[in-house]
Design a protein around this motif. Structure first.
Motif, short mmCIF file in Angstrom:
data_model
loop_
_atom_site.label_atom_id
_atom_site.label_comp_id
_atom_site.label_asym_id
_atom_site.label_seq_id
_atom_site.Cartn_x
_atom_site.Cartn_y
_atom_site.Cartn_z
N GLN A 70 -10.74 15.92 8.69
CA GLN A 70 -9.79 15.01 8.54
C GLN A 70 -9.71 14.86 7.04
O GLN A 70 -8.64 14.81 6.85
N ILE A 71 -11.38 14.28 6.41
CA ILE A 71 -11.71 14.12 5.34
C ILE A 71 -10.93 14.70 4.40
O ILE A 71 -10.16 14.68 3.11
N LYS A 72 -11.45 16.39 4.52
CA LYS A 72 -11.33 17.61 3.71
C LYS A 72 -9.11 17.58 3.41
O LYS A 72 -8.88 17.13 2.07
N GLU A 73 -8.42 17.10 4.45
CA GLU A 73 -7.63 17.80 4.63
C GLU A 73 -6.83 16.35 3.54
O GLU A 73 -6.23 16.78 3.04
N LYS A 74 -7.64 15.07 3.96
CA LYS A 74 -6.71 14.56 3.94
C LYS A 74 -6.98 14.13 1.97
O LYS A 74 -6.04 13.59 1.33
N GLU A 75 -8.39 14.23 1.46
CA GLU A 75 -8.65 14.18 0.06
C GLU A 75 -7.86 15.86 -0.66
O GLU A 75 -6.99 15.11 -1.74
N LEU A 76 -7.44 17.28 0.03
CA LEU A 76 -6.26 17.94 -0.63
C LEU A 76 -4.87 17.16 -0.69
O LEU A 76 -3.93 17.19 -1.19
N ALA A 77 -4.19 16.18 0.47
CA ALA A 77 -2.92 16.12 0.24
C ALA A 77 -3.14 15.11 -0.89
O ALA A 77 -2.05 14.54 -1.88
N TYR A 78 -4.37 13.67 -0.95
CA TYR A 78 -4.30 13.31 -2.03
C TYR A 78 -4.89 14.08 -3.26
O TYR A 78 -3.93 13.37 -4.81
N LYS A 79 -5.00 15.03 -3.33
CA LYS A 79 -5.13 16.00 -4.79
C LYS A 79 -3.66 16.29 -5.23
O LYS A 79 -3.54 15.95 -6.05
N ASN A 80 -3.00 16.34 -4.44
CA ASN A 80 -1.66 17.33 -4.51
C ASN A 80 -0.95 16.01 -4.79
O ASN A 80 -0.17 15.89 -5.96
N CYS A 81 -0.79 14.65 -4.03
CA CYS A 81 -0.40 14.14 -4.57
C CYS A 81 -0.24 13.40 -5.55
O CYS A 81 0.67 12.81 -6.85
N VAL A 82 -2.13 13.67 -6.53
CA VAL A 82 -1.82 12.95 -7.10
C VAL A 82 -1.76 14.23 -8.98
O VAL A 82 -0.80 13.90 -10.38
N ASP A 83 -1.55 15.25 -8.34
CA ASP A 83 -0.86 16.57 -9.47
C ASP A 83 0.60 16.32 -9.76
O ASP A 83 1.37 16.04 -10.65
N ALA A 84 1.34 15.56 -8.58
CA ALA A 84 3.24 15.90 -8.50
C ALA A 84 2.64 14.72 -9.18
O ALA A 84 3.67 14.33 -9.33
N VAL A 85 2.06 13.60 -8.29
CA VAL A 85 2.46 12.65 -9.73
C VAL A 85 1.75 12.61 -11.47
O VAL A 85 2.70 11.90 -12.53
N SER A 86 1.06 13.20 -11.91
CA SER A 86 0.89 13.63 -13.19
C SER A 86 1.87 14.22 -13.50
O SER A 86 2.48 13.91 -14.71
N LYS A 87 2.31 15.80 -13.15
CA LYS A 87 3.46 16.28 -13.23
C LYS A 87 4.69 15.24 -13.89
O LYS A 87 5.28 15.77 -14.27
N LEU A 88 4.74 14.34 -13.03
CA LEU A 88 6.00 14.16 -12.88
C LEU A 88 5.84 12.95 -14.24
O LEU A 88 7.25 12.05 -14.98
N GLU A 89 5.14 11.95 -14.00
CA GLU A 89 4.96 11.48 -15.15
C GLU A 89 4.85 11.81 -16.69
O GLU A 89 5.38 11.40 -17.33
N ASN A 90 4.05 13.26 -17.08
CA ASN A 90 4.40 14.07 -17.36
C ASN A 90 5.87 14.80 -18.16
O ASN A 90 6.55 14.46 -19.63
N SER A 91 6.45 15.01 -17.54
CA SER A 91 7.89 15.23 -17.51
C SER A 91 8.89 13.92 -18.02
O SER A 91 10.17 14.03 -18.43
N ILE A 92 8.59 12.97 -17.01
CA ILE A 92 9.13 11.28 -17.63
C ILE A 92 9.17 11.72 -18.92
O ILE A 92 9.89 11.56 -19.73
#
Length: 173
Positions: A70-92
């Motif tokens: 579950q930790i690995k899954e959560k870390e992967l989900a967290y990484k995906n969220c961080v990537d999405a946030v950075s993409k959104l920030e770059n887009s902004i």
């Protein structure tokens, strides 16, 4: 005689197998005894505190493995969220940069259009002045034409009176 011979052979085989049969029954009895001892031992071991702790440890290890997964899954989900946030920030950021550029372009277009509008307004005013001038000239020409027509009419009446006078004077002459 044939049957007797067969019977003798079978009895000889039985004699040979009797020690084995005794051994088999002894071993079978020992097996049953050991199986019973083993079952008693297993029952005691299951009830034993060590066994209970071992089972608890196994259960905890399974839970630990599940938690690690579950930790690995959560870390992967967290990484995906961080990537999405950075993409959104770059887009902004890109949007803000592009927005400024687009605003500058739009301001230039607005200035150009305003200049064209002012030029068109000046042209329109000059055309309106020209139109007013032409309307005034038309009115003046109309008045002049009517005055000329009235003058022509008066001249024609004068000519006709003069012509009649000339005719009278000719007649007199």
């Amino acid at each position: 005689q044939g049957h007797q011979k067969r019977l003798d052979d079978i009895e000889a085989q039985i004699k040979e197998l009797q020690p084995l049969q005794k051994k088999f029954t002894d071993v079978n009895a020992q097996l049953e005894l050991k199986t019973y001892d083993l079952s008693l031992f297993l029952k005691r071991a299951e009830q034993n505190e060590h066994h209970k702790l071992g089972e608890a440890v196994k259960k905890l290890e399974e839970e630990l493995e599940a938690a690690k997964f579950q930790i690995k899954e959560k870390e992967l989900a967290y990484k995906n969220c961080v990537d999405a946030v950075s993409k959104l920030e770059n887009s902004i950021k890109d949007h803000d940069k592009n927005r400024e550029g687009r605003l500058k372009d739009l301001e230039k277009n607005i200035k150009t259009i305003k200049a064209q509008m002012q030029a068109a307004s000046k042209d329109l005013k000059s055309h309106e002045n020209e139109k007013e001038k032409l309307v005034m000239e038309k009115d003046a020409m109309g008045k002049e034409q009517s005055s000329l027509e009235s003058h022509l009419a008066s001249l024609e009446t004068q000519i006709s009176t003069l012509t009649s006078e000339v005719d009278e004077q000719r007649a007199k002459v």
